[in-house]
Design an enzyme around this catalytic site. Structure first.
Site, PDB file in Angstrom:
ATOM      1  N   SER A   1      12.716  -2.333  11.077  1.00 56.44           N
ATOM      2  CA  SER A   1      13.427  -2.617   9.928  1.00 56.44           C
ATOM      3  C   SER A   1      14.984  -3.005  10.326  1.00 56.44           C
ATOM      4  O   SER A   1      15.710  -2.017  11.168  1.00 56.44           O
ATOM      5  CB  SER A   1      13.543  -1.543   8.742  1.00 56.44           C
ATOM      6  OG  SER A   1      14.417  -1.647   7.655  1.00 56.44           O
TER       7      SER A   1
ATOM      8  N   GLN B   1      12.585  -7.142  11.174  1.00 54.41           N
ATOM      9  CA  GLN B   1      12.898  -7.348   9.805  1.00 54.41           C
ATOM     10  C   GLN B   1      13.971  -7.373   9.344  1.00 54.41           C
ATOM     11  O   GLN B   1      15.067  -6.448   9.461  1.00 54.41           O
ATOM     12  CB  GLN B   1      11.969  -6.571   8.920  1.00 54.41           C
ATOM     13  CG  GLN B   1      11.837  -6.636   7.443  1.00 54.41           C
ATOM     14  CD  GLN B   1      13.061  -5.702   6.711  1.00 54.41           C
ATOM     15  OE1 GLN B   1      13.130  -4.560   7.278  1.00 54.41           O
ATOM     16  NE2 GLN B   1      13.500  -6.362   5.677  1.00 54.41           N
TER      17      GLN B   1
ATOM     18  N   TYR C   1      17.488  -7.891   6.726  1.00 57.67           N
ATOM     19  CA  TYR C   1      18.025  -8.070   5.411  1.00 57.67           C
ATOM     20  C   TYR C   1      19.269  -8.770   5.414  1.00 57.67           C
ATOM     21  O   TYR C   1      19.884  -8.942   6.463  1.00 57.67           O
ATOM     22  CB  TYR C   1      18.459  -6.484   4.932  1.00 57.67           C
ATOM     23  CG  TYR C   1      17.009  -5.658   4.177  1.00 57.67           C
ATOM     24  CD1 TYR C   1      16.450  -6.204   3.043  1.00 57.67           C
ATOM     25  CD2 TYR C   1      16.731  -4.607   4.971  1.00 57.67           C
ATOM     26  CE1 TYR C   1      15.258  -5.460   2.635  1.00 57.67           C
ATOM     27  CE2 TYR C   1      15.642  -3.896   4.696  1.00 57.67           C
ATOM     28  CZ  TYR C   1      14.938  -4.293   3.352  1.00 57.67           C
ATOM     29  OH  TYR C   1      13.843  -3.704   2.972  1.00 57.67           O
TER      30      TYR C   1
ATOM     31  N   THR D   1      11.933  -9.954   3.908  1.00 61.14           N
ATOM     32  CA  THR D   1      11.390  -9.328   2.859  1.00 61.14           C
ATOM     33  C   THR D   1      12.070  -9.882   1.498  1.00 61.14           C
ATOM     34  O   THR D   1      13.374  -9.825   1.426  1.00 61.14           O
ATOM     35  CB  THR D   1      11.944  -7.750   2.533  1.00 61.14           C
ATOM     36  OG1 THR D   1      11.149  -7.336   4.106  1.00 61.14           O
ATOM     37  CG2 THR D   1      11.215  -7.071   1.700  1.00 61.14           C
TER      38      THR D   1
ATOM     39  N   LYS E   1       7.645 -11.466   3.618  1.00 57.63           N
ATOM     40  CA  LYS E   1       7.026 -10.324   3.273  1.00 57.63           C
ATOM     41  C   LYS E   1       7.203  -9.999   1.878  1.00 57.63           C
ATOM     42  O   LYS E   1       8.525 -10.246   1.254  1.00 57.63           O
ATOM     43  CB  LYS E   1       7.136  -9.033   4.312  1.00 57.63           C
ATOM     44  CG  LYS E   1       6.850  -7.798   3.613  1.00 57.63           C
ATOM     45  CD  LYS E   1       7.201  -6.740   4.676  1.00 57.63           C
ATOM     46  CE  LYS E   1       6.654  -5.432   4.093  1.00 57.63           C
ATOM     47  NZ  LYS E   1       7.442  -4.806   3.109  1.00 57.63           N
TER      48      LYS E   1
ATOM     49  N   HIS F   1       5.682  -3.651  -1.705  1.00 54.86           N
ATOM     50  CA  HIS F   1       6.489  -2.593  -1.001  1.00 54.86           C
ATOM     51  C   HIS F   1       5.953  -1.319  -1.124  1.00 54.86           C
ATOM     52  O   HIS F   1       6.472  -0.164  -1.442  1.00 54.86           O
ATOM     53  CB  HIS F   1       7.831  -2.619  -1.932  1.00 54.86           C
ATOM     54  CG  HIS F   1       9.103  -2.488  -0.708  1.00 54.86           C
ATOM     55  ND1 HIS F   1       9.750  -3.643  -0.447  1.00 54.86           N
ATOM     56  CD2 HIS F   1       9.379  -1.550  -0.154  1.00 54.86           C
ATOM     57  CE1 HIS F   1      10.792  -3.230   0.557  1.00 54.86           C
ATOM     58  NE2 HIS F   1      10.680  -1.786   0.697  1.00 54.86           N
TER      59      HIS F   1
ATOM     60  N   ASP G   1      -0.575  -5.524   3.181  1.00 55.10           N
ATOM     61  CA  ASP G   1       0.311  -4.274   3.031  1.00 55.10           C
ATOM     62  C   ASP G   1       0.070  -3.685   1.605  1.00 55.10           C
ATOM     63  O   ASP G   1      -0.389  -4.204   0.726  1.00 55.10           O
ATOM     64  CB  ASP G   1       1.710  -4.707   3.291  1.00 55.10           C
ATOM     65  CG  ASP G   1       2.854  -3.678   3.184  1.00 55.10           C
ATOM     66  OD1 ASP G   1       2.567  -2.761   4.198  1.00 55.10           O
ATOM     67  OD2 ASP G   1       3.543  -3.645   2.333  1.00 55.10           O
TER      68      ASP G   1
ATOM     69  N   ILE H   1      -3.101   1.007   2.663  1.00 50.62           N
ATOM     70  CA  ILE H   1      -3.918   1.369   3.563  1.00 50.62           C
ATOM     71  C   ILE H   1      -4.165   2.915   3.749  1.00 50.62           C
ATOM     72  O   ILE H   1      -3.155   3.328   4.366  1.00 50.62           O
ATOM     73  CB  ILE H   1      -3.870   0.577   4.881  1.00 50.62           C
ATOM     74  CG1 ILE H   1      -4.070  -1.043   4.669  1.00 50.62           C
ATOM     75  CG2 ILE H   1      -4.766   1.114   6.012  1.00 50.62           C
ATOM     76  CD1 ILE H   1      -5.516  -1.499   4.417  1.00 50.62           C
TER      77      ILE H   1
END
Length: 386
Positions: free
Chosen positions: A108, A130, A132, A158, A258, A282, A313, A316
């Site tokens: 992230s 990932q 932002y 995302t 995502k 999320h 996602d 799980i």
């Protein structure tokens, strides 16, 4: 070597015992009434498996590939911010554990460890980043260029964080947004923290890492970007589809979007240049009341067809859950909270323990199902009531 946990819930309970309440709830909680968070797991449980007997399956093949990258198990480590607050091994430990077990780790942008440190500790191509839009395109460009230089092989954007979800456990626990550690928060949470001396000692020795490490060295409009300011920008600079297309033009590797929950948005992602979409809400931490990801998975698989790969996602908790998602068309699954609970319990080794547990459960489920390879899974192996 096996796992020290007998199931993921045992890791969760141990993490709850080891962490201060505010830290545990930050990871464990969802938005508003946590309806969507519960739906994710409940709806996965409602999917029935349809085994085939006397198949003689003794060594099921768990290997798959995602965007051309080989995985030993169809699992990816979801991008989770501030993981280093749980244990000093943090994101670097997560990446090392993932590397050893042959799965992809997604770092992230909101990590407590820099992308340089993570890349140095877990060499190889099975690392994604990932991003932002911290500081808009200017900041995103700096992060993306660093990731490409360091050899991250996939870029994840995302798209479900146009605002930070109303995580009421954090409100009750007086956890500030953006996350930070200062005198005021230290005094407020001090009594609870001292009841967890082992965690507190590690956290203090590690420098109380609650800032965005990747913001160090960034500049916006010629001014150095403070990590605390960067955290506040995550929701103030959400990407549009035009921004996704801009990332496609800047990034040379696979682009993954995502936060997709409808077939229409899946097609928009592909039109903007995505190679892969992640069906995700999320983990129930953003908009409460949306459908569970397992309920919308088939819609999205049908919408993208053969034009892109689909990952799953949110929710799980068992090897059987992985089977269910793959049977409905997912290429692989992302796990988040389970490995964070493992990290809180045992650092890097705890992450590996959770991964080994899920792998063991997946092997057992495949044997009992009578299916010889994850590539053979389709909707004939399950029955849904939705």
């Amino acid at each position: 070597m096996g796992s020290k946990f007998h199931n993921v819930e045992a890791a969760r309970r141990e993490a709850q015992r080891r962490l201060p309440r505010a830290v545990f709830d930050y990871v464990d909680g969802g938005a508003d009434d946590e309806v969507t968070m519960r739906r994710n797991s409940d709806d996965l449980r409602s999917v029935a498996l349809r085994p085939r007997m006397a198949t003689g399956i003794s060594r099921p093949n768990l290997a798959t590939s995602v965007l051309g990258q080989e995985l030993a198990v169809p699992i990816l480590m979801a991008p989770c911010g501030f993981a280093r607050a749980l244990h000093p091994d943090g994101e670097a430990g997560v990446a090392r554990a993932a590397h050893r077990l042959g799965v992809i780790s997604i770092l992230s942008a909101a990590s407590g460890t820099t992308m340089e440190e993570v890349a140095a500790g877990a060499p190889g191509a099975r690392q994604w980043f990932q991003v932002y839009f911290i500081g808009g395109r200017t900041g995103a460009a700096q992060l993306v260029d660093r990731a490409e230089t360091l050899g991250y092989s996939g870029l994840v954007v995302t798209v479900d964080t146009s605002a930070i979800g109303n995580r009421e456990r954090d409100v009750v626990n007086h956890v500030p947004q953006p996350l930070r550690v200062d005198v005021r928060t230290a005094l407020r949470h001090g009594p609870n923290m001292v009841r967890h001396p082992r965690w507190l000692s590690r956290f203090v020795r590690d420098g109380m890492p609650m800032n965005l490490a990747n913001a160090k060295g960034m500049s916006i409009n010629g001014q150095p970007l403070r990590p605390l300011d960067a955290a506040g920008m995550i929701a103030t600079e959400p990407p549009s589809w035009a921004d996704v297309a801009w990332l496609r033009s800047r990034w040379s590797g696979p682009l993954i979007v995502k936060g997709i929950l409808t077939g229409d948005d899946a097609r928009r992602a592909l039109d903007a240049g995505a190679d892969c979409v992640v069906v995700s809400n999320h983990g129930g931490r953003q908009l409460d009341g949306v459908e569970s990801t397992i309920r919308v998975l088939s819609e999205i698989v049908d919408a993208v067809g053969s034009d892109a790969e689909v990952l799953f996602d949110s929710g799980i908790r068992r090897g059987g859950d992985i089977v269910k998602a793959l049977s409905l068309g997912a290429r692989a699954v992302l796990v988040g909270r389970p490995y964070l609970w493992g990290l809180a319990c045992g650092g890097e080794q705890g992450v590996e323990d959770v991964l080994r547990l899920l792998r063991t459960e997946l092997v057992r489920t495949m044997k009992l199902l009578g299916c010889g390879s994850v590539s053979d899974l389709d909707d004939s192996w399950i029955r849904t009531n939705f």
